[in-house]
Write a protein that holds these residues in place. Structure first.
Motif, PDB file in Angstrom:
ATOM      1  N   ASP A   1      14.921   5.152  16.529  1.00  0.00           N
ATOM      2  CA  ASP A   1      16.309   5.570  16.645  1.00  0.00           C
ATOM      3  C   ASP A   1      17.177   4.408  17.121  1.00  0.00           C
ATOM      4  O   ASP A   1      17.243   4.132  18.325  1.00  0.00           O
ATOM      5  N   PRO A   2      17.849   3.711  16.210  1.00  0.00           N
ATOM      6  CA  PRO A   2      18.856   2.739  16.660  1.00  0.00           C
ATOM      7  C   PRO A   2      20.003   3.495  17.325  1.00  0.00           C
ATOM      8  O   PRO A   2      20.328   4.620  16.932  1.00  0.00           O
ATOM      9  N   SER A   3      20.617   2.894  18.341  1.00  0.00           N
ATOM     10  CA  SER A   3      21.718   3.547  19.021  1.00  0.00           C
ATOM     11  C   SER A   3      22.851   2.553  19.252  1.00  0.00           C
ATOM     12  O   SER A   3      22.611   1.370  19.493  1.00  0.00           O
ATOM     13  N   TRP A   4      24.084   3.037  19.158  1.00  0.00           N
ATOM     14  CA  TRP A   4      25.260   2.206  19.338  1.00  0.00           C
ATOM     15  C   TRP A   4      25.900   2.522  20.679  1.00  0.00           C
ATOM     16  O   TRP A   4      25.767   3.617  21.203  1.00  0.00           O
TER      17      TRP A   4
ATOM     18  N   GLY B   1      23.573   7.528  14.069  1.00  0.00           N
ATOM     19  CA  GLY B   1      22.823   8.758  13.824  1.00  0.00           C
ATOM     20  C   GLY B   1      21.635   8.592  12.901  1.00  0.00           C
ATOM     21  O   GLY B   1      20.819   9.504  12.773  1.00  0.00           O
ATOM     22  N   ASP B   2      21.509   7.437  12.230  1.00  0.00           N
ATOM     23  CA  ASP B   2      20.364   7.204  11.352  1.00  0.00           C
ATOM     24  C   ASP B   2      19.068   7.116  12.164  1.00  0.00           C
ATOM     25  O   ASP B   2      19.055   6.638  13.309  1.00  0.00           O
ATOM     26  N   ARG B   3      17.983   7.551  11.539  1.00  0.00           N
ATOM     27  CA  ARG B   3      16.651   7.387  12.105  1.00  0.00           C
ATOM     28  C   ARG B   3      15.761   6.760  11.030  1.00  0.00           C
ATOM     29  O   ARG B   3      16.004   6.939   9.825  1.00  0.00           O
ATOM     30  N   ILE B   4      14.736   6.051  11.466  1.00  0.00           N
ATOM     31  CA  ILE B   4      13.725   5.517  10.560  1.00  0.00           C
ATOM     32  C   ILE B   4      12.392   6.183  10.893  1.00  0.00           C
ATOM     33  O   ILE B   4      12.005   6.281  12.066  1.00  0.00           O
ATOM     34  N   LEU B   5      11.697   6.644   9.865  1.00  0.00           N
ATOM     35  CA  LEU B   5      10.360   7.212  10.013  1.00  0.00           C
ATOM     36  C   LEU B   5       9.367   6.335   9.279  1.00  0.00           C
ATOM     37  O   LEU B   5       9.564   6.018   8.099  1.00  0.00           O
ATOM     38  N   LEU B   6       8.318   5.903   9.963  1.00  0.00           N
ATOM     39  CA  LEU B   6       7.182   5.233   9.346  1.00  0.00           C
ATOM     40  C   LEU B   6       6.000   6.178   9.382  1.00  0.00           C
ATOM     41  O   LEU B   6       5.773   6.867  10.390  1.00  0.00           O
ATOM     42  N   SER B   7       5.204   6.202   8.313  1.00  0.00           N
ATOM     43  CA  SER B   7       4.105   7.161   8.266  1.00  0.00           C
ATOM     44  C   SER B   7       2.942   6.636   7.444  1.00  0.00           C
ATOM     45  O   SER B   7       3.118   5.870   6.501  1.00  0.00           O
TER      46      SER B   7
ATOM     47  N   GLY C   1       0.813  -1.212   0.000  1.00  0.00           N
ATOM     48  CA  GLY C   1       0.000   0.000   0.000  1.00  0.00           C
ATOM     49  C   GLY C   1       0.844   1.259   0.000  1.00  0.00           C
ATOM     50  O   GLY C   1       1.990   1.271  -0.459  1.00  0.00           O
ATOM     51  N   ASP C   2       0.282   2.347   0.552  1.00  0.00           N
ATOM     52  CA  ASP C   2       0.946   3.641   0.471  1.00  0.00           C
ATOM     53  C   ASP C   2       1.401   4.184   1.822  1.00  0.00           C
ATOM     54  O   ASP C   2       1.704   5.379   1.932  1.00  0.00           O
ATOM     55  N   SER C   3       1.446   3.347   2.851  1.00  0.00           N
ATOM     56  CA  SER C   3       2.169   3.737   4.058  1.00  0.00           C
ATOM     57  C   SER C   3       3.656   3.571   3.775  1.00  0.00           C
ATOM     58  O   SER C   3       4.055   2.661   3.050  1.00  0.00           O
ATOM     59  N   ARG C   4       4.483   4.447   4.355  1.00  0.00           N
ATOM     60  CA  ARG C   4       5.870   4.532   3.923  1.00  0.00           C
ATOM     61  C   ARG C   4       6.876   4.320   5.044  1.00  0.00           C
ATOM     62  O   ARG C   4       6.585   4.540   6.220  1.00  0.00           O
ATOM     63  N   ALA C   5       8.095   3.935   4.628  1.00  0.00           N
ATOM     64  CA  ALA C   5       9.277   3.942   5.488  1.00  0.00           C
ATOM     65  C   ALA C   5      10.303   4.881   4.868  1.00  0.00           C
ATOM     66  O   ALA C   5      10.518   4.864   3.648  1.00  0.00           O
ATOM     67  N   TYR C   6      10.911   5.700   5.718  1.00  0.00           N
ATOM     68  CA  TYR C   6      11.970   6.614   5.295  1.00  0.00           C
ATOM     69  C   TYR C   6      13.223   6.363   6.131  1.00  0.00           C
ATOM     70  O   TYR C   6      13.136   6.033   7.321  1.00  0.00           O
ATOM     71  N   LEU C   7      14.373   6.576   5.514  1.00  0.00           N
ATOM     72  CA  LEU C   7      15.648   6.648   6.218  1.00  0.00           C
ATOM     73  C   LEU C   7      16.044   8.110   6.326  1.00  0.00           C
ATOM     74  O   LEU C   7      16.075   8.827   5.325  1.00  0.00           O
ATOM     75  N   PHE C   8      16.339   8.544   7.561  1.00  0.00           N
ATOM     76  CA  PHE C   8      16.797   9.910   7.794  1.00  0.00           C
ATOM     77  C   PHE C   8      18.273   9.839   8.159  1.00  0.00           C
ATOM     78  O   PHE C   8      18.649   9.276   9.182  1.00  0.00           O
TER      79      PHE C   8
END
Length: 245
Positions: A242-245, A187-193, A120-127
């Motif tokens: 937010d994954p963190s190391w 520092g990467d973030r994932i956004l789901l929307s 469908g049209d729900s999305r995942a983004y990499l920031f």
């Protein structure tokens, strides 16, 4: 590596009910957003069932210790297909679910890798580095028209086919999700929307909210507010991971 996350959903300014759902299974580092289809019999039910049941299917196929294995995205896709097949079977026996439909975007994060599956049209983004990269391609008629050059992106929001999906959880024959995997950097973030967010707030504004707000819950609140300020014509859902190391 640990994971911090938050999710937030809002009914918006024009809808009578909220058919969006978000969910997480922290033990599996599984994060999900589903947007129940308003014209189906019960989009909210379809979306809620995905949140409740998909973690069990994921646990059968994809363990956190093999997310780095080659083909992990196909394993997540297989879990989604199995769920969709069982949902369609169930819908034939329960009138409440007959005709119910939803989108789905699911992400598993482990060992510095994000594995994505969606319908469908729900999305995942990499920031990353203050820039937003879309990891999913919308399964919609309007996206197909944009890709073919028949509709300009700036005209998509006014097109009569803008809300018509080409893939979804309840489709028959069974749904085949698109899958992907991306290596994560510090520092990467994932956004789901859901489309109630990215459909009215452009990428620059989405990125600005993620830049300004370091805490996932604050970022989600800012993203929801941006969609409301843009009119809030649909249900709005955001998850920030937010994954963190």
């Amino acid at each position: 590596m640990g994971v911090q996350f938050a999710g937030l959903s809002d009914i918006g300014r024009l809808r009578a009910t909220n058919q969006d759902r978000w969910g997480a299974d922290p033990e599996q580092s599984l994060f999900m957003v589903a947007d129940g289809v308003a014209c189906s019999t019960d989009g909210a039910l379809a979306a809620a069932l995905v949140m409740e049941l998909l973690p069990t299917y994921v646990s059968r196929h994809l363990k956190s210790d093999n997310v780095n294995d080659e083909g992990a995205d196909e394993l997540l896709g297989r879990a989604v297909v199995e769920y969709c097949t069982d949902f369609c079977t169930y819908a034939r026996t329960d009138p409440r679910a007959a005709g119910a439909n939803t989108t789905l975007v699911a992400v598993v994060i482990a060992q510095a890798r994000a594995v994505v599956a969606h319908l469908g049209d729900s999305r995942a983004y990499l920031f990353r580095d203050e820039k937003l990269q879309q990891l999913t391609r919308d399964h919609s008629v309007i996206q197909d028209l944009i890709d073919s050059g028949e509709v300009a992106p700036e005209d998509a929001g006014r097109h009569p086919a803008r809300a018509t999906l080409t893939r979804h959880v309840a489709m028959f024959p069974r749904a085949l999700p698109d899958t992907a995997a991306v290596e994560l950097l510090p520092g990467d973030r994932i956004l789901l929307s859901s489309d109630g967010l990215h459909g009215v707030v452009d990428d620059d504004a989405l990125a600005a909210a993620l830049i300004e707000h370091a805490a996932p819950d604050d970022a989600c609140a800012a993203l929801i507010d941006a969609a409301l300020q843009a009119g809030g014509p649909d249900n709005i859902t955001a998850m920030v991971i937010d994954p963190s190391w």
